[in-house]
Write a protein that holds these residues in place. Structure first.
Motif, mmCIF file in Angstrom:
data_model
loop_
_atom_site.group_PDB
_atom_site.id
_atom_site.type_symbol
_atom_site.label_atom_id
_atom_site.label_comp_id
_atom_site.label_asym_id
_atom_site.label_seq_id
_atom_site.Cartn_x
_atom_site.Cartn_y
_atom_site.Cartn_z
ATOM 1 N N ARG A 94 42.115 30.618 31.799
ATOM 2 C CA ARG A 94 42.707 31.743 32.331
ATOM 3 C C ARG A 94 43.881 32.309 31.479
ATOM 4 N NH1 ARG A 94 43.389 37.013 34.653
ATOM 5 N NH2 ARG A 94 45.688 37.189 34.883
ATOM 6 N N ALA A 126 37.718 35.061 39.318
ATOM 7 C CA ALA A 126 38.069 36.280 40.334
ATOM 8 C C ALA A 126 38.517 37.689 39.711
ATOM 9 C CB ALA A 126 38.436 35.466 41.393
ATOM 10 N N ASP A 127 38.856 38.480 40.651
ATOM 11 C CA ASP A 127 39.793 39.286 40.449
ATOM 12 C C ASP A 127 40.012 40.188 39.147
ATOM 13 O OD1 ASP A 127 40.474 39.748 42.866
ATOM 14 O OD2 ASP A 127 41.969 37.945 42.565
ATOM 15 N N TYR A 128 39.703 39.470 38.114
ATOM 16 C CA TYR A 128 38.996 39.826 36.828
ATOM 17 C C TYR A 128 39.101 41.852 36.098
ATOM 18 C CZ TYR A 128 34.280 42.562 36.546
ATOM 19 O OH TYR A 128 33.440 43.222 37.580
ATOM 20 N N GLU A 129 39.116 43.020 37.287
ATOM 21 C CA GLU A 129 39.428 44.281 37.441
ATOM 22 C C GLU A 129 40.588 44.561 37.642
ATOM 23 O OE1 GLU A 129 35.810 43.302 40.361
ATOM 24 O OE2 GLU A 129 38.087 42.463 40.110
ATOM 25 N N LYS A 130 41.538 43.384 37.758
ATOM 26 C CA LYS A 130 43.361 44.052 37.552
ATOM 27 C C LYS A 130 43.400 43.519 36.171
ATOM 28 C CE LYS A 130 44.099 42.269 42.401
ATOM 29 N NZ LYS A 130 44.529 41.389 43.450
ATOM 30 N N ASP A 131 42.663 43.336 35.523
ATOM 31 C CA ASP A 131 43.094 42.900 34.134
ATOM 32 C C ASP A 131 42.729 44.045 33.203
ATOM 33 O OD1 ASP A 131 44.022 40.146 34.528
ATOM 34 O OD2 ASP A 131 41.926 38.507 34.317
#
Length: 435
Positions: A139, A274-279
């Motif tokens: 990342r 993890a939590d890719y949606e926040k990007d």
């Protein structure tokens, strides 16, 4: 010669030709650091004839003559890429002034010849030092790439007509981390899923970094295909859905809709970061234009024996180039209309298309047909503003080495003599004295 005329594409339509740094530059003695393609090509079995790009077309030393060819061909613009390891040898940290000086000379040379510089930040030559840290699987690459973008913006941004962040993220992520065909040569679904997201996160961060430097006219270059099912069966329709999602919709949906196809987020759920949606707000930063690279169509047939993605690709019935890629100009029309209707009203540029072929009469017809396909898409409302021929020169064609020739100018790799082909003359005949 071409049957289509420049006026058929509109009075302000831009014509250019394209290359990429690793494929033509050579010039590795100026402080440039190693890239993943240096090590990938040094590994037996990865590249035909064990070819590498250490010399390539020697564009590093021969760039004035190459720019003269573009000008004399009547082209308006030159699409080129900058080498990350030439500018920042370790990928982060110290800047190589000799690399900065080279691109200063190159960009100034374009401007002196009346050519618009269309820059691409990344065309696959990741610094090896960053691959040691996981490369596109890490990342942190989003920050490393943003810092590189800021450097490019500060050094060259005021002279660039347009800047693209990433060239062909499908190749960067899927071809290179799932299929293993290109550097770094992984065949691992988790590696691919991470790279598929991180390449677009890096793109969004780079857009912010470039805008922070005041750079204007920003875009991304997506390689897209006309995906189709191999038959009308329900099973092949499912196969097509997967193929289209992986090749086209992951990148189009991410950039323009701030989401990924549910079909793939479900299939890849245990492998995605993890939590890719926040990007996704960063992934979908507003752009000024979209570049599309188009070469062929994809035909998908159901194959339930394959895990995760239950399809296989099959060959179509149309004529092929010497790499076996189907020549399918109508697919370009369909694709342009689809993108303009379903995704964006931004100006679109064909940033690459071309044909690997030794018979140049076939290449002339290829370009004529694909230019006609662009005109047909314009007639259906697609806002296509320009067309870049791939490639200016025969060059290092990645895993194909020097066996594949896309150039509109022939290169003798022993003497480095450039000889314009019939395709170059066809463009010249269409474009000369009409700029």
């Amino acid at each position: 010669m071409f049957s289509i005329e420049r006026k058929d594409l509109g009075p302000n339509f831009l014509f250019g030709t394209a290359t990429a740094a690793y494929q033509i530059e050579g010039g590795q003695g100026d402080g440039r650091g190693p890239s993943i393609w240096d090590t990938f090509s040094a590994t037996p079995g990865n590249v035909k004839n064990a070819d590498n790009g250490s010399i390539a077309c020697d564009h590093y030393n021969r760039w004035p003559g190459d720019l003269d060819l573009i000008r004399d061909g009547g082209f308006d613009a030159y699409r080129f890429s900058l080498s990350w390891p030439r500018l920042i040898p370790e990928g982060t940290g110290a800047v190589n002034q000799q690399g900065v000086d080279f691109y200063d000379r190159l960009i100034d040379g374009m401007l002196e010849r009346g050519l618009k510089p269309y820059a691409t930040l990344y065309h696959w030559d990741l610094p090896s030092a960053l691959q040691d840290k996981g490369g596109w699987m890490n990342r942190d690459i989003a920050g490393w790439f943003a810092d590189y973008a800021a450097l490019v913006g500060s050094k060259f941004g005021d002279r660039l007509a347009a800047t693209a962040t990433i060239n062909e993220p499908w190749c960067v992520a899927f071809l290179s981390h799932f299929l293993g065909v290109h550097a770094p040569g992984y065949r691992d679904v988790r590696a691919a899923a991470h790279a598929m997201h991180h390449v677009l996160l890096a793109h969004g961060n780079a857009i912010d970094a470039l805008r922070g430097q005041g750079v204007k006219n920003l875009g991304i270059v997506l390689n897209l295909e006309k995906s189709e099912p191999a038959s009308e069966s329900a099973e092949d329709q499912v196969a097509f859905d997967y193929g289209d999602a992986l090749f086209n919709r992951w990148y189009l949906d991410g950039v323009f809709k701030a989401k990924y196809p549910e079909l793939l987020t479900t299939a890849l759920a245990q492998y995605l970061p993890a939590d890719y949606e926040k990007d996704m707000e960063i992934v979908s930063r507003p752009l000024d234009w979209l570049g599309i690279n188009y070469y062929t169509r994809g035909l998908y047939k159901s194959d339930p024996t394959r895990p995760i993605f239950p399809y296989t690709q099959v060959k179509g019935t149309e004529e092929k180039n010497d790499l076996g890629w189907e020549i399918y100009p109508n697919g370009l029309t369909d694709l342009l209309v689809r993108v303009s209707r379903e995704y964006t009203k931004l100006p679109i540029y064909i940033t690459e298309t071309g044909m690997s072929e030794t018979d140049d009469t076939r290449r002339v017809k290829f370009y004529d047909d694909h230019l006609r396909a662009v005109a047909n898409a314009q007639a259906q409302g697609a806002d296509v503003r320009g067309f870049f021929a791939w490639s200016l020169l025969d060059n290092y064609e990645w895993a194909e080495g020097y066996t594949s020739r896309f150039g509109i100018v022939h290169v003798d790799y022993q003497t480095q003599i450039r000889t314009p082909k019939g395709t170059y003359r066809a463009f010249q005949g269409m474009l000369h004295n009409t700029r």
